[in-house]
Write a protein that holds these residues in place. Structure first.
Motif, PDB file in Angstrom:
ATOM      1  N   THR A  52       0.748  -1.562   0.077  1.00 38.40           N
ATOM      2  CA  THR A  52      -0.136   0.039   0.131  1.00 38.40           C
ATOM      3  C   THR A  52       0.417   1.535   0.227  1.00 38.40           C
ATOM      4  OG1 THR A  52      -1.763  -1.360   1.422  1.00 38.40           O
ATOM      5  CG2 THR A  52      -1.873   0.956   1.207  1.00 38.40           C
ATOM      6  N   ILE A  53       1.837   1.220   1.002  1.00 39.10           N
ATOM      7  CA  ILE A  53       3.103   2.874   1.137  1.00 39.10           C
ATOM      8  C   ILE A  53       3.374   2.859  -0.402  1.00 39.10           C
ATOM      9  CG2 ILE A  53       5.219   2.850   1.712  1.00 39.10           C
ATOM     10  CD1 ILE A  53       4.253   1.092   4.415  1.00 39.10           C
ATOM     11  N   LEU A  54       3.779   1.589  -1.076  1.00 40.41           N
ATOM     12  CA  LEU A  54       4.831   1.488  -2.402  1.00 40.41           C
ATOM     13  C   LEU A  54       4.132   0.879  -3.103  1.00 40.41           C
ATOM     14  CD1 LEU A  54       8.566   1.686  -1.456  1.00 40.41           C
ATOM     15  CD2 LEU A  54       7.299   3.207  -2.593  1.00 40.41           C
ATOM     16  N   PRO A  55       3.199   0.949  -4.025  1.00 41.63           N
ATOM     17  CA  PRO A  55       2.018  -0.395  -4.410  1.00 41.63           C
ATOM     18  C   PRO A  55       3.273   0.225  -6.535  1.00 41.63           C
ATOM     19  CG  PRO A  55       0.997   2.088  -4.840  1.00 41.63           C
ATOM     20  CD  PRO A  55       2.332   2.275  -4.117  1.00 41.63           C
ATOM     21  N   PRO A  61       7.494  -3.181 -10.348  1.00 41.44           N
ATOM     22  CA  PRO A  61       6.491  -3.678  -9.384  1.00 41.44           C
ATOM     23  C   PRO A  61       6.291  -3.260  -7.947  1.00 41.44           C
ATOM     24  CG  PRO A  61       8.904  -4.484  -9.454  1.00 41.44           C
ATOM     25  CD  PRO A  61       8.948  -3.111 -10.230  1.00 41.44           C
ATOM     26  N   GLY A  62       5.213  -3.911  -6.843  1.00 41.55           N
ATOM     27  CA  GLY A  62       5.224  -3.254  -5.805  1.00 41.55           C
ATOM     28  C   GLY A  62       6.383  -3.021  -4.593  1.00 41.55           C
ATOM     29  N   ALA A  63       6.019  -3.125  -3.488  1.00 38.65           N
ATOM     30  CA  ALA A  63       7.256  -3.467  -1.877  1.00 38.65           C
ATOM     31  C   ALA A  63       6.792  -5.595  -2.413  1.00 38.65           C
ATOM     32  CB  ALA A  63       6.528  -2.752  -1.207  1.00 38.65           C
ATOM     33  N   LYS A  64       5.451  -5.633  -2.169  1.00 36.09           N
ATOM     34  CA  LYS A  64       4.884  -7.562  -2.183  1.00 36.09           C
ATOM     35  C   LYS A  64       5.780  -7.973  -3.260  1.00 36.09           C
ATOM     36  CE  LYS A  64       0.548  -8.106  -1.898  1.00 36.09           C
ATOM     37  NZ  LYS A  64      -0.517  -8.594  -1.395  1.00 36.09           N
ATOM     38  N   ALA A  65       6.337  -7.771  -4.618  1.00 30.67           N
ATOM     39  CA  ALA A  65       6.830  -8.372  -5.357  1.00 30.67           C
ATOM     40  C   ALA A  65       8.359  -8.617  -5.237  1.00 30.67           C
ATOM     41  CB  ALA A  65       6.803  -7.367  -6.619  1.00 30.67           C
ATOM     42  N   ALA A  66       9.046  -8.006  -4.282  1.00 31.28           N
ATOM     43  CA  ALA A  66       9.910  -7.452  -3.466  1.00 31.28           C
ATOM     44  C   ALA A  66      10.011  -8.659  -2.033  1.00 31.28           C
ATOM     45  CB  ALA A  66      11.083  -6.398  -3.230  1.00 31.28           C
ATOM     46  N   ASN A  67       8.750  -8.865  -1.265  1.00 36.82           N
ATOM     47  CA  ASN A  67       8.811  -9.561  -0.182  1.00 36.82           C
ATOM     48  C   ASN A  67       9.365  -9.111   1.835  1.00 36.82           C
ATOM     49  OD1 ASN A  67       7.929 -11.779   1.700  1.00 36.82           O
ATOM     50  ND2 ASN A  67       9.477 -12.606   1.324  1.00 36.82           N
ATOM     51  N   ILE A  68       8.523  -7.395   0.421  1.00 39.18           N
ATOM     52  CA  ILE A  68       9.331  -7.112   1.949  1.00 39.18           C
ATOM     53  C   ILE A  68       9.201  -6.968   3.544  1.00 39.18           C
ATOM     54  CG2 ILE A  68       9.105  -4.607   2.771  1.00 39.18           C
ATOM     55  CD1 ILE A  68      11.027  -5.197   0.316  1.00 39.18           C
ATOM     56  N   GLY A  69       8.241  -7.759   3.242  1.00 41.74           N
ATOM     57  CA  GLY A  69       7.718  -8.830   4.559  1.00 41.74           C
ATOM     58  C   GLY A  69       8.620  -9.438   5.764  1.00 41.74           C
ATOM     59  N   LYS A 115      -7.420   0.574   2.222  1.00 38.34           N
ATOM     60  CA  LYS A 115      -6.420   0.877   2.553  1.00 38.34           C
ATOM     61  C   LYS A 115      -5.843   1.975   2.457  1.00 38.34           C
ATOM     62  CE  LYS A 115      -6.016  -3.516   1.362  1.00 38.34           C
ATOM     63  NZ  LYS A 115      -4.756  -5.462   0.284  1.00 38.34           N
ATOM     64  N   HIS A 116      -5.592   2.504   1.728  1.00 34.03           N
ATOM     65  CA  HIS A 116      -4.650   3.421   1.188  1.00 34.03           C
ATOM     66  C   HIS A 116      -5.142   4.848   2.516  1.00 34.03           C
ATOM     67  CE1 HIS A 116      -3.312   7.350  -0.381  1.00 34.03           C
ATOM     68  NE2 HIS A 116      -4.264   7.845  -0.831  1.00 34.03           N
ATOM     69  N   THR A 117      -6.802   4.961   2.556  1.00 33.54           N
ATOM     70  CA  THR A 117      -7.264   5.589   3.373  1.00 33.54           C
ATOM     71  C   THR A 117      -6.709   5.433   4.610  1.00 33.54           C
ATOM     72  OG1 THR A 117      -9.098   6.107   2.243  1.00 33.54           O
ATOM     73  CG2 THR A 117      -9.265   6.997   4.258  1.00 33.54           C
ATOM     74  N   LEU A 118      -6.467   4.345   5.677  1.00 31.44           N
ATOM     75  CA  LEU A 118      -6.038   3.892   6.881  1.00 31.44           C
ATOM     76  C   LEU A 118      -4.186   3.769   6.535  1.00 31.44           C
ATOM     77  CD1 LEU A 118      -6.033   2.449   9.478  1.00 31.44           C
ATOM     78  CD2 LEU A 118      -6.205  -0.049   7.949  1.00 31.44           C
ATOM     79  N   VAL A 119      -3.635   3.611   5.725  1.00 36.27           N
ATOM     80  CA  VAL A 119      -1.852   4.490   5.208  1.00 36.27           C
ATOM     81  C   VAL A 119      -1.540   5.199   5.731  1.00 36.27           C
ATOM     82  CG1 VAL A 119      -0.116   3.869   4.653  1.00 36.27           C
ATOM     83  CG2 VAL A 119      -1.645   1.835   4.847  1.00 36.27           C
ATOM     84  N   ASN A 144       8.810   3.334  11.374  1.00 37.50           N
ATOM     85  CA  ASN A 144       9.850   1.709  11.317  1.00 37.50           C
ATOM     86  C   ASN A 144       9.143   1.639   9.910  1.00 37.50           C
ATOM     87  OD1 ASN A 144      10.801   3.468  13.622  1.00 37.50           O
ATOM     88  ND2 ASN A 144      10.233   1.283  15.450  1.00 37.50           N
ATOM     89  N   LEU A 145       7.400   0.936  10.328  1.00 38.12           N
ATOM     90  CA  LEU A 145       7.005   0.265   8.892  1.00 38.12           C
ATOM     91  C   LEU A 145       7.152   0.850   8.018  1.00 38.12           C
ATOM     92  CD1 LEU A 145       5.454  -1.786   8.148  1.00 38.12           C
ATOM     93  CD2 LEU A 145       3.366  -0.872   8.351  1.00 38.12           C
ATOM     94  N   LYS A 146       7.277   2.860   7.756  1.00 32.59           N
ATOM     95  CA  LYS A 146       7.439   3.030   6.421  1.00 32.59           C
ATOM     96  C   LYS A 146       9.210   3.100   6.454  1.00 32.59           C
ATOM     97  CE  LYS A 146       5.836   7.225   4.364  1.00 32.59           C
ATOM     98  NZ  LYS A 146       5.146   8.936   5.134  1.00 32.59           N
ATOM     99  N   GLN A 147      10.028   3.269   7.283  1.00 31.44           N
ATOM    100  CA  GLN A 147      11.352   3.875   7.089  1.00 31.44           C
ATOM    101  C   GLN A 147      11.758   2.263   6.167  1.00 31.44           C
ATOM    102  OE1 GLN A 147      12.865   4.282  10.615  1.00 31.44           O
ATOM    103  NE2 GLN A 147      12.706   7.157  10.187  1.00 31.44           N
ATOM    104  N   LEU A 148      11.612   1.236   6.989  1.00 35.33           N
ATOM    105  CA  LEU A 148      11.847  -0.292   7.118  1.00 35.33           C
ATOM    106  C   LEU A 148      11.275  -1.084   5.224  1.00 35.33           C
ATOM    107  CD1 LEU A 148      11.406  -2.109  10.337  1.00 35.33           C
ATOM    108  CD2 LEU A 148      14.066  -1.589   8.808  1.00 35.33           C
ATOM    109  N   THR A 149      10.156   0.006   4.781  1.00 37.54           N
ATOM    110  CA  THR A 149       9.648  -0.886   3.468  1.00 37.54           C
ATOM    111  C   THR A 149      10.887   0.277   2.436  1.00 37.54           C
ATOM    112  OG1 THR A 149       7.871  -0.838   4.790  1.00 37.54           O
ATOM    113  CG2 THR A 149       7.974  -0.161   2.136  1.00 37.54           C
ATOM    114  N   LEU A 150      10.590   1.485   2.259  1.00 38.86           N
ATOM    115  CA  LEU A 150      10.982   1.779   1.748  1.00 38.86           C
ATOM    116  C   LEU A 150      13.006   1.336   1.911  1.00 38.86           C
ATOM    117  CD1 LEU A 150      10.328   5.580   2.690  1.00 38.86           C
ATOM    118  CD2 LEU A 150       9.775   4.192   1.059  1.00 38.86           C
ATOM    119  N   LEU A 151      13.342   1.128   2.827  1.00 38.32           N
ATOM    120  CA  LEU A 151      14.970   0.721   2.940  1.00 38.32           C
ATOM    121  C   LEU A 151      14.607  -0.702   1.916  1.00 38.32           C
ATOM    122  CD1 LEU A 151      18.153   0.169   3.668  1.00 38.32           C
ATOM    123  CD2 LEU A 151      16.888  -0.407   5.742  1.00 38.32           C
TER     124      LEU A 151
END
Length: 188
Positions: A52-55, A61-69, A115-119, A144-151
């Motif tokens: 949702t942060i990086l769609p 591709p979005g963050a999910k494609a990079a398995n950021i979780g 999701k966008h509204t909540l984020v 922290n979640l946003k910083q780790l997502t970007l990193l």
């Protein structure tokens, strides 16, 4: 010293060396408590929030494609202090509670616009918290979640090679190069 005493002394020294090494090396084992910090569902939730942060866009591709979780799980488990780990995991639970309260659904089941509204509301909350927090307090979990997502994203293969301009073997250094609006930034 006779032969029997010498063998006895060597056996004693070798035995303590082996037993001592065993006791010493057990301190190097990974803690099982930190392995249980995130469940498979938590990693899935982290992927959804990160996406949702990086769609996904037309060009990358979005963050999910990079398995950021999985990246976030590793970073929080291995690099965060215990208080920050607790803040982060409690924040994930809070995120799900807010999703249930506002939309009567888990975050993963929300529409992209929800999701966008909540984020966006969590980002606003995190910015306000960061401005008002006292020294020594942990960061807001969403910060922290946003910083780790970007990193994680911009150091991953899809982020570095598809979202940024990437040259595996760069050419000569050009210190002053004209900027063309709309071009991608360079990967490091």
């Amino acid at each position: 010293m006779n032969r029997r005493e010498a063998l006895s002394a060597v056996a004693f020294l070798m035995g303590t060396a082996v037993i001592g090494a065993e006791a010493f090396l057990t301190g190097c084992q990974r803690s099982t408590a930190t392995d249980e910090l995130f469940s498979i569902q938590d990693v899935s939730l982290l992927n959804e929030v990160a996406d949702t942060i990086l769609p996904t866009t037309k060009s990358s591709p979005g963050a999910k494609a990079a398995n950021i979780g999985a990246f976030i799980k590793t970073m929080v488990t291995d690099c965060y202090q215990e208080i920050d780990q607790q803040t982060f995991t409690a924040g994930l639970k809070k995120l799900q509670e807010i999703s249930q309260t506002q939309f009567n659904k888990a975050f993963e089941d929300l529409m992209p616009s929800q999701k966008h509204t909540l984020v966006v509301s969590l980002d606003r909350e995190a910015k306000n918290y960061q401005q008002d927090k006292a020294e020594g307090q942990p960061n807001h979990y969403f910060t922290n979640l946003k910083q780790l997502t970007l990193l994680g994203y911009f150091t991953s293969e899809p982020g570095a090679t598809l979202a940024l301009r990437y040259l595996p073997v760069p050419g000569r250094f050009i210190g002053c190069m004209p900027y063309e609006p709309g071009t991608k930034a360079w990967a490091m």
